[in-house]
Scaffold this active site. Structure first.
Site, mmCIF file in Angstrom:
data_model
loop_
_atom_site.group_PDB
_atom_site.id
_atom_site.type_symbol
_atom_site.label_atom_id
_atom_site.label_comp_id
_atom_site.label_asym_id
_atom_site.label_seq_id
_atom_site.Cartn_x
_atom_site.Cartn_y
_atom_site.Cartn_z
ATOM 1 N N ARG A 34 -93.583 20.409 36.935
ATOM 2 C CA ARG A 34 -94.521 19.691 37.798
ATOM 3 C C ARG A 34 -93.991 18.310 38.203
ATOM 4 O O ARG A 34 -94.227 17.840 39.319
ATOM 5 C CB ARG A 34 -95.863 19.549 37.076
ATOM 6 C CG ARG A 34 -96.948 18.929 37.936
ATOM 7 C CD ARG A 34 -98.323 19.233 37.376
ATOM 8 N NE ARG A 34 -99.377 18.818 38.296
ATOM 9 C CZ ARG A 34 -100.247 17.850 38.003
ATOM 10 N NH1 ARG A 34 -100.197 17.235 36.848
ATOM 11 N NH2 ARG A 34 -101.178 17.527 38.881
ATOM 12 N N ASP B 129 -86.397 11.725 44.765
ATOM 13 C CA ASP B 129 -85.624 10.495 44.620
ATOM 14 C C ASP B 129 -85.942 9.757 43.324
ATOM 15 O O ASP B 129 -85.641 8.572 43.185
ATOM 16 C CB ASP B 129 -85.897 9.558 45.813
ATOM 17 C CG ASP B 129 -87.381 9.191 45.905
ATOM 18 O OD1 ASP B 129 -88.178 9.699 45.082
ATOM 19 O OD2 ASP B 129 -87.738 8.393 46.788
ATOM 20 N N VAL C 26 -93.224 12.893 47.284
ATOM 21 C CA VAL C 26 -93.437 11.483 47.618
ATOM 22 C C VAL C 26 -92.086 10.837 47.913
ATOM 23 O O VAL C 26 -91.261 10.688 47.014
ATOM 24 C CB VAL C 26 -94.146 10.750 46.464
ATOM 25 C CG1 VAL C 26 -94.458 9.311 46.861
ATOM 26 C CG2 VAL C 26 -95.436 11.472 46.072
ATOM 27 N N HIS D 159 -98.193 27.895 38.647
ATOM 28 C CA HIS D 159 -99.406 27.859 37.827
ATOM 29 C C HIS D 159 -99.541 29.098 36.941
ATOM 30 O O HIS D 159 -100.590 29.353 36.385
ATOM 31 C CB HIS D 159 -100.649 27.664 38.709
ATOM 32 C CG HIS D 159 -100.682 26.315 39.385
ATOM 33 N ND1 HIS D 159 -101.639 25.970 40.304
ATOM 34 C CD2 HIS D 159 -99.877 25.229 39.266
ATOM 35 C CE1 HIS D 159 -101.421 24.727 40.737
ATOM 36 N NE2 HIS D 159 -100.350 24.253 40.121
ATOM 37 N N THR D 160 -98.480 29.838 36.792
ATOM 38 C CA THR D 160 -98.391 30.893 35.793
ATOM 39 C C THR D 160 -98.148 30.306 34.403
ATOM 40 O O THR D 160 -98.232 30.996 33.390
ATOM 41 C CB THR D 160 -97.261 31.897 36.137
ATOM 42 O OG1 THR D 160 -97.163 32.897 35.124
ATOM 43 C CG2 THR D 160 -95.912 31.212 36.223
ATOM 44 N N ASP E 251 -94.388 34.611 34.802
ATOM 45 C CA ASP E 251 -94.439 35.951 35.377
ATOM 46 C C ASP E 251 -95.329 35.933 36.617
ATOM 47 O O ASP E 251 -95.738 34.860 37.065
ATOM 48 C CB ASP E 251 -94.961 36.963 34.333
ATOM 49 C CG ASP E 251 -96.372 36.612 33.864
ATOM 50 O OD1 ASP E 251 -97.001 35.686 34.440
ATOM 51 O OD2 ASP E 251 -96.866 37.253 32.922
ATOM 52 N N PRO F 127 -100.693 17.618 47.139
ATOM 53 C CA PRO F 127 -101.910 18.418 47.317
ATOM 54 C C PRO F 127 -102.878 18.274 46.140
ATOM 55 O O PRO F 127 -102.460 18.067 45.003
ATOM 56 C CB PRO F 127 -101.396 19.856 47.424
ATOM 57 C CG PRO F 127 -99.972 19.836 47.036
ATOM 58 C CD PRO F 127 -99.480 18.439 47.103
ATOM 59 N N SER G 29 -88.660 8.660 42.344
ATOM 60 C CA SER G 29 -89.659 7.592 42.497
ATOM 61 C C SER G 29 -90.799 7.726 41.491
ATOM 62 O O SER G 29 -91.363 6.733 41.043
ATOM 63 C CB SER G 29 -90.210 7.565 43.924
ATOM 64 O OG SER G 29 -90.762 8.817 44.283
ATOM 65 N N ASN H 93 -101.310 11.810 39.454
ATOM 66 C CA ASN H 93 -100.379 11.606 38.335
ATOM 67 C C ASN H 93 -101.030 11.038 37.074
ATOM 68 O O ASN H 93 -100.661 11.381 35.950
ATOM 69 C CB ASN H 93 -99.254 10.653 38.758
ATOM 70 C CG ASN H 93 -98.341 11.260 39.808
ATOM 71 O OD1 ASN H 93 -98.257 12.483 39.916
ATOM 72 N ND2 ASN H 93 -97.679 10.423 40.578
ATOM 73 N N ASP I 25 -103.099 29.960 33.780
ATOM 74 C CA ASP I 25 -103.038 31.428 33.803
ATOM 75 C C ASP I 25 -103.545 31.923 32.461
ATOM 76 O O ASP I 25 -102.839 31.878 31.470
ATOM 77 C CB ASP I 25 -101.591 31.873 34.062
ATOM 78 C CG ASP I 25 -101.395 33.377 33.851
ATOM 79 O OD1 ASP I 25 -102.406 34.108 33.727
ATOM 80 O OD2 ASP I 25 -100.234 33.811 33.827
ATOM 81 N N HIS J 38 -93.896 16.633 41.961
ATOM 82 C CA HIS J 38 -94.533 15.369 42.336
ATOM 83 C C HIS J 38 -93.510 14.326 42.763
ATOM 84 O O HIS J 38 -93.836 13.418 43.521
ATOM 85 C CB HIS J 38 -95.408 14.847 41.189
ATOM 86 C CG HIS J 38 -96.712 15.580 41.077
ATOM 87 N ND1 HIS J 38 -97.854 15.008 40.570
ATOM 88 C CD2 HIS J 38 -97.059 16.845 41.431
ATOM 89 C CE1 HIS J 38 -98.845 15.898 40.603
ATOM 90 N NE2 HIS J 38 -98.382 17.015 41.105
ATOM 91 N N ASP J 39 -92.275 14.458 42.283
ATOM 92 C CA ASP J 39 -91.209 13.580 42.751
ATOM 93 C C ASP J 39 -90.881 13.908 44.207
ATOM 94 O O ASP J 39 -90.876 13.027 45.072
ATOM 95 C CB ASP J 39 -89.968 13.750 41.868
ATOM 96 C CG ASP J 39 -88.865 12.777 42.247
ATOM 97 O OD1 ASP J 39 -89.184 11.687 42.786
ATOM 98 O OD2 ASP J 39 -87.674 13.079 42.001
#
Ligand code: HEM
Ligand code: NAG
Ligand code: NAG
Length: 336
Positions: free
Chosen positions: A76, A88, A84, A207-208, A263, A177, A90, A108, A255, A80-81
């Site tokens: 994750r 890089d 934005v 999101h598994t 999976d 998002p 950040s 975050n 999940d 998220h890097d």
């Protein structure tokens, strides 16, 4: 990239007779400046830090053996890097008295973990090849290893990212998002990073593994958009973990069927109306889902297709670059 540079070399060789040598030199330097750091390559560290992939992999393996939650956390973090300012590093910058980074932005805060693991990998890399490997590349490699270590696909990670000399609290709030975004907003946020709806459906398969906090799925379990076919017992359990008020930070698995295995069960969950986040369920249940419903069904049936699309999409997500270039941070938490 090398093929292209070679073509340019042969072209300029032909041109040498008609152009003054100084021009040729300047032209060459310009090409080197343009290409250096802009395009990612698989062999970026082959001379300067040949063991980089092995080091990150072994550090991820040992971190995982003491805490299995590291895999979803680092997967994750790379996402998220990249969303934005591009990939890089950040997201890794600490706030200071005069600098506001991304760590306290909505998506975050209390939600992104694993910075200690990043520090540990970075210090191994600094002792093996000081000042060479960027924190952004470290995150891209760690995300790949995270997926492998929980049974997911392998892909080659293009490298050569630079670490930013800035961060954006605002963009972390607007570009990443959110769990209650509708399908059109989700699609738009991915398109803004040049990622297609197919990339989005495949990447959501992350999101598994991993967990969400009560505050991320409360609206889903109490809203008018409720679990439709999850049996009452399961829903009751979720409501116990996540009451109407309070316990915002209680967590549950994204999940619920195979929470620690990478999976395609996630897509089966969506087809039964059992996606934990509104954003998950939207991929299958939105009335605007003509671009996504078919993919959910395909991935639920064909895990190799999911793995293939996921790997390709990870490479594309990792290819979102920060146009301003940057540096190789010595410490991922602070600019040099
Ligand atoms: C489609 C849009 C997406 C939305 C709205 C979304 C939202 C979320 C939310 C709300 C959580 C729970 C956070 C918390 O409650 O603390 C979460 C967890 C997670 N997300 Fe996403 N996500 C999306 C796409 C992605 C992508 C593209 C990736 C990776 C490529 C990803 C990887 C993960 C992982 C691995 C976790 C579990 C983290 C952990 O266990 O610590 N997500 N996501
Ligand atoms: C939820 O959090 C509360 C307080 O933080 C705790 O007492 C409770 O046991 C948690 N419930 C579950 C099911 O995790
Ligand atoms: C990565 O980005 C570069 C430049 O923007 C582009 O030329 C290349 O095709 C991209 N690669 C992938 C795999 O998307």
């Amino acid at each position: 990239m090398y093929g292209w540079v070679q073509k340019m070399i042969s072209k300029t060789k032909m041109a040498r007779y008609s152009l003054p040598p100084k021009f040729t030199l300047v032209f060459f330097l310009a090409i080197i400046c343009i290409t250096d750091g802009k395009y990612l390559t698989l062999d970026y560290y082959s001379k300067t830090c040949p063991k980089v992939s092995d080091i990150v992999h072994s550090e991820m393996e040992s971190a995982m053996s003491s805490d299995p939650r590291v895999a979803p956390q680092l997967l994750r973090m790379h996402f998220h890097d990249c969303f934005v300012q591009g990939c890089d590093g950040s997201v890794l910058l600490d706030d200071t008295a005069t600098f506001k980074g991304e760590k306290t932005a909505g998506p975050n805060m209390k939600s992104i973990h694993g910075f200690g693991v990043v520090d540990k990998i970075k210090s191994r890399l600094e002792s093996e090849c000081p000042g060479v490997v960027s924190c952004a590349d470290l995150l891209a490699l760690a995300a790949k290893d995270a997926v492998i270590l929980v049974g997911g696909p392998y892909w080659d990670v293009p490298l050569g990212r630079k670490d930013s000399r800035s961060a954006s609290f605002e963009k972390a709030n607007t570009d990443i998002p959110l769990p209650n975004d509708g399908l059109m907003t989700l699609i738009a946020k991915f398109l803004a990073k040049e990622l297609t709806p197919t990339d989005m459906v495949a990447l959501s398969g992350s999101h598994t593994i991993g967990v969400a906090r009560c505050t991320s799925f409360r609206d889903r379990i109490y809203g008018d958009y409720q679990y439709t076919s999850k049996d009452g017992v399961e829903l009751a359990k979720l409501k116990e973990i996540c009451p109407v008020k309070g316990n915002d930070d209680n967590i549950t698995n994204l999940d619920y069927t195979t929470p620690t295995l990478f999976d395609n069960a996630y897509y089966g969950n969506l087809m039964r109306g059992q996606g934990l986040l509104n954003s998950d369920q939207e991929l299958y249940s939105s009335i605007l889902g003509f671009q996504t419903v078919g993919l959910v069904k395909k991935y639920a049936e064909d895990s190799l297709l999911f793995f293939k699309h996921f790997s390709d999409a990870m490479v594309r997500m990792g290819n979102v670059t920060n146009p301003h270039g940057g540096e190789v941070r010595k410490n991922c938490r602070i600019m040099n």
